[in-house]
Design an enzyme around this catalytic site. Structure first.
Site, mmCIF file in Angstrom:
data_model
loop_
_atom_site.group_PDB
_atom_site.id
_atom_site.type_symbol
_atom_site.label_atom_id
_atom_site.label_comp_id
_atom_site.label_asym_id
_atom_site.label_seq_id
_atom_site.Cartn_x
_atom_site.Cartn_y
_atom_site.Cartn_z
ATOM 1 C CD GLU A 70 -17.665 9.796 -22.186
ATOM 2 O OE1 GLU A 70 -18.769 8.989 -22.689
ATOM 3 O OE2 GLU A 70 -16.560 9.437 -22.970
ATOM 4 C CD GLU A 116 -18.048 11.534 -27.067
ATOM 5 O OE1 GLU A 116 -17.637 10.470 -27.951
ATOM 6 O OE2 GLU A 116 -17.157 11.694 -26.181
#
Length: 451
Positions: A362, A173
């Site tokens: 995720e 991320e």
């Protein structure tokens, strides 16, 4: 064990679909001063007054450093075949560069060996937000030297473990840790403003490709990916101003790191602010250094974003319309629950010619879990996974090359600035006793994956 039903089975996804669970080093390992580990930016940040909502720290966290055999057994018991974890840069190189820490090297050998012995395929994330404090003291991601430090770290890691590990994730991320840590200041290292954010973005883009090239050079038959936080962007109205705001938000949240990796450069047409990066680094001739042909792209989408034009927001001119004003279902963190948003993001990313394979690296939700005796009845989380996995299945049936889903997360952990108050785990953790209790959502996955 309570019996659960799902509107699909694992067979609907196909035999080649990978089912995993994921953790990160800083959020789980604890042992903050054990066996030569150095300080990371999150060790420093958590010590600052008012930065962590419940005033906690991650010095112990879930004590994964000592309890990993138990936690890996839990992952296997629940039916998962992939275990995604990150390596702590400061366990390998306590000062970010230079002297290697043999105890840190040995720990990850033990962890990887334990995964393989249990039949868990290790997916190793090289950077999950925990930059060495020694590097931050020299400018961190704002300083160009961090790119070379990252290459050194990656080379050491892949040379050490590359004969055992074939699946690698370069970054976790990048928009999350650059925006929250180097623009808004609410995450480590707590810097605020564009003068930090834009250099951090560019150096992360360079490191993303540089780290991947190191893996390609060092590990035969490596499967290399990187992961992006992304949100389906929805304009609040169909006015031209709101539509333009949505295009800007999409460029910022979803495309700013992906498109350089695909050789497309920064999306300056929809986010003119990024022209500042191009002007600042024009003499460095960086544009060919930003691309890499990744084997897969990791998608991590938790919620959509509804945006509108806001003339009072400097430079970008957009603002979010919060879920509480729209009366939509939300998680304990106030994040909108939207399986259609997951579907839309998968379709959007798959539309890029350079994206051949997608993994949901995720996915999960925080709720206010409380044990009831030996059980944790988290029905809301089960509903969440059913809806989001249903969206993944729909996209897969329509030809989107999405080949895996990794649940966030195995156990409740230390959730960054939220501390221990945000519980995402399939397994409940009593942080005083470190007792683990499998939640109903964990048993739901077990029935899905082993039934």
């Amino acid at each position: 064990m309570q019996q659960f039903t799902a509107p699909f089975s694992r067979h609907d996804f196909g035999d080649d679909f990978q089912w995993g669970v994921t953790i990160s080093a800083f959020q789980n390992e604890g042992a903050h001063d054990k066996d030569g580990r150095g300080k990371s930016i999150w060790d420093t940040f958590a010590q600052r007054k008012g930065r962590i909502r419940d005033k906690s720290h991650a010095r112990i966290a879930t004590d994964f450093y000592h309890r990993y055999p138990q936690d890996l057994l839990l992952a296997r018991q629940l039916g998962f075949s992939v275990f995604r974890f990150s390596i702590s840069w400061t366990r390998i190189l306590p000062n970010g560069t230079g002297a290697i820490n043999p105890a840190g090297i040995a720990f990850y050998h033990r962890l990887i060996d334990a995964c393989l012995e249990l039949g868990l395929q290790p997916y190793v994330t090289l950077y999950h937000w925990d930059l060495p404090q020694a590097l931050e003291s020299r400018g961190g991601w704002c300083h160009r030297g961090v790119v070379f430090a990252f290459e050194e770290y990656v080379r050491i890691v892949v040379r050490e473990y590359g004969d055992k590990v074939k699946h690698w994730i370069v970054l976790n991320e990048p928009f999350g840790f650059t925006s929250l840590g180097y623009m808004l200041g609410v995450h480590a290292p707590g810097k605020f403003g564009l003068s930090y954010f834009l250099p951090a973005v560019h150096h992360v883009v360079l490191a993303q490709a540089a780290g991947a090239r190191v893996i390609r050079d060092e590990v035969k038959q490596a499967v290399i990916g990187t992961t992006y936080s992304c949100s389906h962007i929805v304009p609040y109205t169909q006015s031209e101003q709101d539509l333009q705001a949505a295009r800007k938000a999409d460029a910022l949240f979803n495309r700013m790191f992906l498109e350089p990796a695909l050789g497309m450069g920064y999306p300056v047409q929809d986010m003119p602010l990024l022209q500042r990066i191009e002007r600042r680094y024009a003499l460095w001739r960086d544009w060919d250094k930003m691309a890499f042909d990744f084997d897969f792209i990791g998608v991590q989408t938790y919620f959509p974003l509804v945006v509108r034009y806001n003339a009072f927001m400097p430079l970008i001119g957009i603002s979010e319309v919060k879920p509480r004003y729209r009366k939509v279902p939300v998680t304990a963190l106030g994040w909108e629950i939207s399986a259609s948003g997951m579907y839309a993001v998968l379709k959007q990313f798959a539309a890029y010619p350079g994206v051949r394979r997608i993994m949901v690296t995720e996915g999960g939700a925080a709720f206010h879990d409380q044990p009831n005796g030996a059980a944790v009845r988290d029905t809301a989380r089960i509903s969440y996974f059913q809806d989001y996995l249903g969206a993944v299945l729909q996209a897969r049936k329509e030809g989107v090359p999405v080949d895996g889903y990794f649940a966030w997360t195995l156990t409740d952990n230390w959730e960054w600035a939220e501390g221990y108050r945000a519980r995402f785990g399939l397994v409940y953790v009593d942080f005083n006793s470190q007792q683990r209790i499998i939640k109903d959502s964990g048993y739901w996955f077990k029935q899905l994956l082993t039934g």
